[in-house]
Design a protein around this motif. Structure first.
Motif, PDB file in Angstrom:
ATOM      1  N   GLN A   8     -26.990 -23.942  24.887  1.00 48.05           N
ATOM      2  CA  GLN A   8     -25.967 -22.923  25.131  1.00 48.05           C
ATOM      3  C   GLN A   8     -26.140 -22.421  26.557  1.00 48.05           C
ATOM      4  O   GLN A   8     -27.207 -21.914  26.924  1.00 48.05           O
ATOM      5  N   ARG A   9     -25.099 -22.560  27.369  1.00 48.03           N
ATOM      6  CA  ARG A   9     -25.170 -22.141  28.765  1.00 48.03           C
ATOM      7  C   ARG A   9     -25.295 -20.624  28.842  1.00 48.03           C
ATOM      8  O   ARG A   9     -24.533 -19.904  28.201  1.00 48.03           O
TER       9      ARG A   9
ATOM     10  N   ARG B   5     -21.440 -24.009  24.201  1.00 45.26           N
ATOM     11  CA  ARG B   5     -22.414 -24.983  23.707  1.00 45.26           C
ATOM     12  C   ARG B   5     -22.122 -26.342  24.321  1.00 45.26           C
ATOM     13  O   ARG B   5     -20.982 -26.752  24.444  1.00 45.26           O
ATOM     14  N   THR B   6     -23.186 -27.032  24.667  1.00 37.33           N
ATOM     15  CA  THR B   6     -23.057 -28.360  25.244  1.00 37.33           C
ATOM     16  C   THR B   6     -24.266 -29.191  24.831  1.00 37.33           C
ATOM     17  O   THR B   6     -25.268 -28.657  24.362  1.00 37.33           O
ATOM     18  N   ASN B   7     -24.178 -30.489  24.994  1.00 37.77           N
ATOM     19  CA  ASN B   7     -25.290 -31.395  24.731  1.00 37.77           C
ATOM     20  C   ASN B   7     -25.835 -31.903  26.058  1.00 37.77           C
ATOM     21  O   ASN B   7     -25.076 -32.258  26.950  1.00 37.77           O
TER      22      ASN B   7
ATOM     23  N   ARG C 275     -37.423 -30.687  26.200  1.00 36.71           N
ATOM     24  CA  ARG C 275     -36.706 -29.600  25.535  1.00 36.71           C
ATOM     25  C   ARG C 275     -37.234 -28.252  26.004  1.00 36.71           C
ATOM     26  O   ARG C 275     -36.465 -27.340  26.317  1.00 36.71           O
ATOM     27  N   LEU C 276     -38.557 -28.116  26.061  1.00 40.97           N
ATOM     28  CA  LEU C 276     -39.156 -26.860  26.508  1.00 40.97           C
ATOM     29  C   LEU C 276     -38.811 -26.552  27.955  1.00 40.97           C
ATOM     30  O   LEU C 276     -38.546 -25.399  28.310  1.00 40.97           O
ATOM     31  N   GLU C 277     -38.803 -27.570  28.813  1.00 39.25           N
ATOM     32  CA  GLU C 277     -38.441 -27.375  30.227  1.00 39.25           C
ATOM     33  C   GLU C 277     -36.988 -26.950  30.370  1.00 39.25           C
ATOM     34  O   GLU C 277     -36.671 -26.086  31.179  1.00 39.25           O
ATOM     35  N   ALA C 278     -36.104 -27.548  29.583  1.00 34.55           N
ATOM     36  CA  ALA C 278     -34.673 -27.240  29.684  1.00 34.55           C
ATOM     37  C   ALA C 278     -34.372 -25.824  29.200  1.00 34.55           C
ATOM     38  O   ALA C 278     -33.470 -25.172  29.704  1.00 34.55           O
ATOM     39  N   ARG C 279     -35.096 -25.348  28.227  1.00 38.70           N
ATOM     40  CA  ARG C 279     -34.874 -24.006  27.697  1.00 38.70           C
ATOM     41  C   ARG C 279     -35.395 -22.992  28.674  1.00 38.70           C
ATOM     42  O   ARG C 279     -35.009 -21.919  28.825  1.00 38.70           O
TER      43      ARG C 279
END
Length: 79
Positions: free
Chosen positions: A48-49, A55-57, A75-79
């Motif tokens: 979610q931006r 919401r996006t993938n 995943r952790l880095e992107a969050r």
């Protein structure tokens, strides 16, 4: 309340077989393994931006080039 998802194992990811149509295996925290009908496996992150709340993938890469552990780290880095 959020839906409880059990984490994937290396064996589940490795042995995921293609079906008639594409499907996803959830690992939790928005991380999914998309299995296409032709047998391609790709890691996706439902995201979610922060600014727009849309919401996006985000594609994290294909399996087996990106392993389960590496996908969890990404995943952790992107969050």
């Amino acid at each position: 309340m959020a839906h409880a998802t059990s984490r994937l194992s290396d064996s589940q990811v490795k042995h995921a077989k293609p079906k008639q149509s594409e499907y996803c295996l959830a690992d939790g925290g928005g991380l999914n393994l998309r299995v296409l009908a032709i047998g391609t496996k790709t890691w996706l992150l439902n995201y979610q931006r922060p600014g727009t709340k849309k919401r996006t993938n985000i594609s994290l890469g294909p399996y087996p080039e990106v392993t389960l552990a590496a996908a969890r780290d990404l995943r952790l880095e992107a969050r």
